[in-house]
Write an enzyme that holds these catalytic residues in place. Structure first.
Site, PDB file in Angstrom:
ATOM      1  N   ARG A 223      14.119  38.580  34.803  1.00 43.37           N
ATOM      2  CA  ARG A 223      15.216  38.858  35.741  1.00 43.37           C
ATOM      3  C   ARG A 223      15.238  37.871  36.909  1.00 43.37           C
ATOM      4  NH1 ARG A 223      14.021  44.263  34.029  1.00 43.37           N
ATOM      5  NH2 ARG A 223      15.903  45.317  33.309  1.00 43.37           N
TER       6      ARG A 223
ATOM      7  N   HIS B 134       5.099  35.617  29.418  1.00 42.64           N
ATOM      8  CA  HIS B 134       5.139  35.908  27.974  1.00 42.64           C
ATOM      9  C   HIS B 134       4.201  34.958  27.218  1.00 42.64           C
ATOM     10  CE1 HIS B 134       9.387  37.159  29.155  1.00 42.64           C
ATOM     11  NE2 HIS B 134       8.906  38.262  28.619  1.00 42.64           N
TER      12      HIS B 134
ATOM     13  N   MET C  41      11.499  40.955  25.268  1.00 43.72           N
ATOM     14  CA  MET C  41      12.968  41.017  25.244  1.00 43.72           C
ATOM     15  C   MET C  41      13.559  39.625  25.458  1.00 43.72           C
ATOM     16  SD  MET C  41      14.022  44.688  26.774  1.00 43.72           S
ATOM     17  CE  MET C  41      13.839  44.308  28.489  1.00 43.72           C
ATOM     18  N   GLY C  42      12.726  38.596  25.308  1.00 49.09           N
ATOM     19  CA  GLY C  42      13.239  37.222  25.413  1.00 49.09           C
ATOM     20  C   GLY C  42      13.375  36.732  26.838  1.00 49.09           C
TER      21      GLY C  42
ATOM     22  N   GLY D 268       1.796  42.991  29.122  1.00 55.91           N
ATOM     23  CA  GLY D 268       1.467  42.476  30.447  1.00 55.91           C
ATOM     24  C   GLY D 268       1.260  43.595  31.455  1.00 55.91           C
ATOM     25  N   GLU D 269       0.296  43.379  32.348  1.00 54.49           N
ATOM     26  CA  GLU D 269       0.052  44.371  33.401  1.00 54.49           C
ATOM     27  C   GLU D 269       1.134  44.344  34.473  1.00 54.49           C
ATOM     28  OE1 GLU D 269      -3.989  43.589  34.553  1.00 54.49           O
ATOM     29  OE2 GLU D 269      -4.718  45.140  33.171  1.00 54.49           O
TER      30      GLU D 269
ATOM     31  N   ASP E  47       4.025  45.196  33.885  1.00 57.75           N
ATOM     32  CA  ASP E  47       4.616  46.506  33.603  1.00 57.75           C
ATOM     33  C   ASP E  47       3.469  47.502  33.462  1.00 57.75           C
ATOM     34  OD1 ASP E  47       7.633  45.835  33.039  1.00 57.75           O
ATOM     35  OD2 ASP E  47       6.442  44.257  32.145  1.00 57.75           O
TER      36      ASP E  47
HETATM   37  P1  AMP Z   1       9.750  41.804  28.660  1.00 57.33           P
HETATM   38  O1  AMP Z   1      10.331  40.676  27.883  1.00 57.33           O
HETATM   39  O2  AMP Z   1      10.100  41.787  30.111  1.00 57.33           O
HETATM   40  O3  AMP Z   1       9.959  43.142  27.993  1.00 57.33           O
HETATM   41  O4  AMP Z   1       8.192  41.557  28.638  1.00 57.33           O
HETATM   42  C1  AMP Z   1       7.482  41.423  27.436  1.00 57.33           C
HETATM   43  C2  AMP Z   1       6.013  41.501  27.729  1.00 57.33           C
HETATM   44  O5  AMP Z   1       5.648  40.449  28.634  1.00 57.33           O
HETATM   45  C3  AMP Z   1       5.631  42.827  28.416  1.00 57.33           C
HETATM   46  O6  AMP Z   1       4.394  43.264  27.888  1.00 57.33           O
HETATM   47  C4  AMP Z   1       5.508  42.418  29.862  1.00 57.33           C
HETATM   48  O7  AMP Z   1       4.630  43.234  30.597  1.00 57.33           O
HETATM   49  C5  AMP Z   1       4.951  41.000  29.725  1.00 57.33           C
HETATM   50  N1  AMP Z   1       5.200  40.259  30.953  1.00 57.33           N
HETATM   51  C6  AMP Z   1       6.389  40.094  31.580  1.00 57.33           C
HETATM   52  N2  AMP Z   1       6.214  39.390  32.721  1.00 57.33           N
HETATM   53  C7  AMP Z   1       4.892  39.112  32.803  1.00 57.33           C
HETATM   54  C8  AMP Z   1       4.087  38.429  33.770  1.00 57.33           C
HETATM   55  N3  AMP Z   1       4.610  37.892  34.868  1.00 57.33           N
HETATM   56  N4  AMP Z   1       2.760  38.327  33.537  1.00 57.33           N
HETATM   57  C9  AMP Z   1       2.218  38.887  32.417  1.00 57.33           C
HETATM   58  N5  AMP Z   1       2.923  39.547  31.483  1.00 57.33           N
HETATM   59  C10 AMP Z   1       4.242  39.661  31.680  1.00 57.33           C
END
Ligand code: AMP
Length: 281
Positions: free
Chosen positions: A187, A37, A30-31, A147-148, A150
């Site tokens: 966030r 990421h 989601m950027g 990512g783990e 989530d």
């Molecule tokens: P998001 O942009 O928050 O939807 O995250 C996109 C992807 O990045 C998802 O698969 C998340 O689980 C992964 N992600 C977000 N934060 C982390 C992190 N700190 N370590 C590893 N993967 C992450």
């Protein structure tokens, strides 16, 4: 890096690549990109010929409209970061492109979407399933990286992939943390200076809880974690659950499973952070 906002264009480009025998990795985001990421992109680069990153703040997975409005959107910074690693295609669709009409599909993932994030964020995983299934249909990658951080989302996506017969390998990637242990999250940039100083207590307490498990049973460990974090005036635990990593069912005895994870959600003012820790794997 080529930037594409049309589903049809991306779909036909990937089709062509696949016909030529090129392996394709997808990293949905989601950027507001950070090292977490970028680590997924690096994993994909190692295992595939080309990597496609999507950036789309998906409205259907937000159960709180204010959270959706507040979600950081910094596309020009994101593009710079993507150019610093190897990313072949960036997919940045509009809302209309992804949802030309209301998508009324419902999903049933059994227990795994009823607990933790599922029960505290009604509709969240339905929104995740809607967008991920659309991205999978458009891109049809060989592998997709999640990512783990989530943790429950990975379980949902594995089920979704099976249920909808996608021939896509789901690759979970480890949590990337800041120096003080805080799990990286888009966030985090919304945190004030004071909040930022205090949120490291979340991961510190999770790490300590792995030692506590030698003395305490799962219920006592849960209580200890919740009490310790709630003692901090900036933090309010929404839930901390100790679950079987596969079924996400609550664990009452450490001997109950060989693979146990503790999952937490914490409110910091109006910002909500999640993290998790492996007890056994
Ligand atoms: P998001 O942009 O928050 O939807 O995250 C996109 C992807 O990045 C998802 O698969 C998340 O689980 C992964 N992600 C977000 N934060 C982390 C992190 N700190 N370590 C590893 N993967 C992450």
């Amino acid at each position: 890096m080529e930037i594409i906002d049309s589903r049809n264009v991306l779909q036909s480009i990937v089709k062509e690549f696949r016909l030529q025998g090129t392996s394709v990795g997808l990293v949905p985001t989601m950027g507001a990109l950070h090292e977490g990421h970028l680590s997924l992109i690096q994993c994909s680069n190692k295992e595939n010929d080309i990597t496609i990153v999507s950036i789309f703040v998906n409205p259907t997975q937000f159960n709180d409209q204010e959270d959706y409005q507040r979600y950081p959107r910094i596309i020009s910074d994101d593009i710079k970061k993507l150019e610093s690693v190897k990313c072949d295609f960036l997919f940045t669709p509009t809302k209309e492109e992804m949802y030309p009409e209301e998508d009324k599909r419902e999903f049933d993932f059994g227990n795994i979407d009823k607990v933790m994030e599922g029960s505290h964020r009604p509709g969240h995983f339905r929104g995740v399933a809607l967008i991920v299934s659309k991205l999978f249909e458009i891109v049809n990658p060989h592998k997709a990286y999640f990512g783990e951080k989530d943790f429950q989302q990975v379980a949902i996506i594995k089920h979704l992939t099976k249920q909808l017969n996608f021939d896509i390998e789901i690759i979970p990637c480890q949590i990337i943390r800041e120096k003080d242990g805080l799990a990286m999250s888009s966030r985090n940039i919304l945190l004030s200076e004071d909040q930022r100083k205090n949120v490291s207590l979340i991961s510190k307490t999770l790490f300590e809880s792995v030692n506590k498990m030698k003395l305490l049973n799962p219920t006592e460990t849960k209580e200890w974690v919740i009490r310790k974090i709630n003692e901090n005036q900036f933090l309010k635990v929404e839930y901390f659950e100790i679950v079987d990593s596969e079924t996400l069912e609550s664990v009452n005895e450490w001997s109950q499973s060989k693979n146990i994870t503790g999952c937490i959600a914490v409110h910091v003012g109006n910002i909500r952070l999640i993290d998790n820790i492996r007890f056994y794997s």
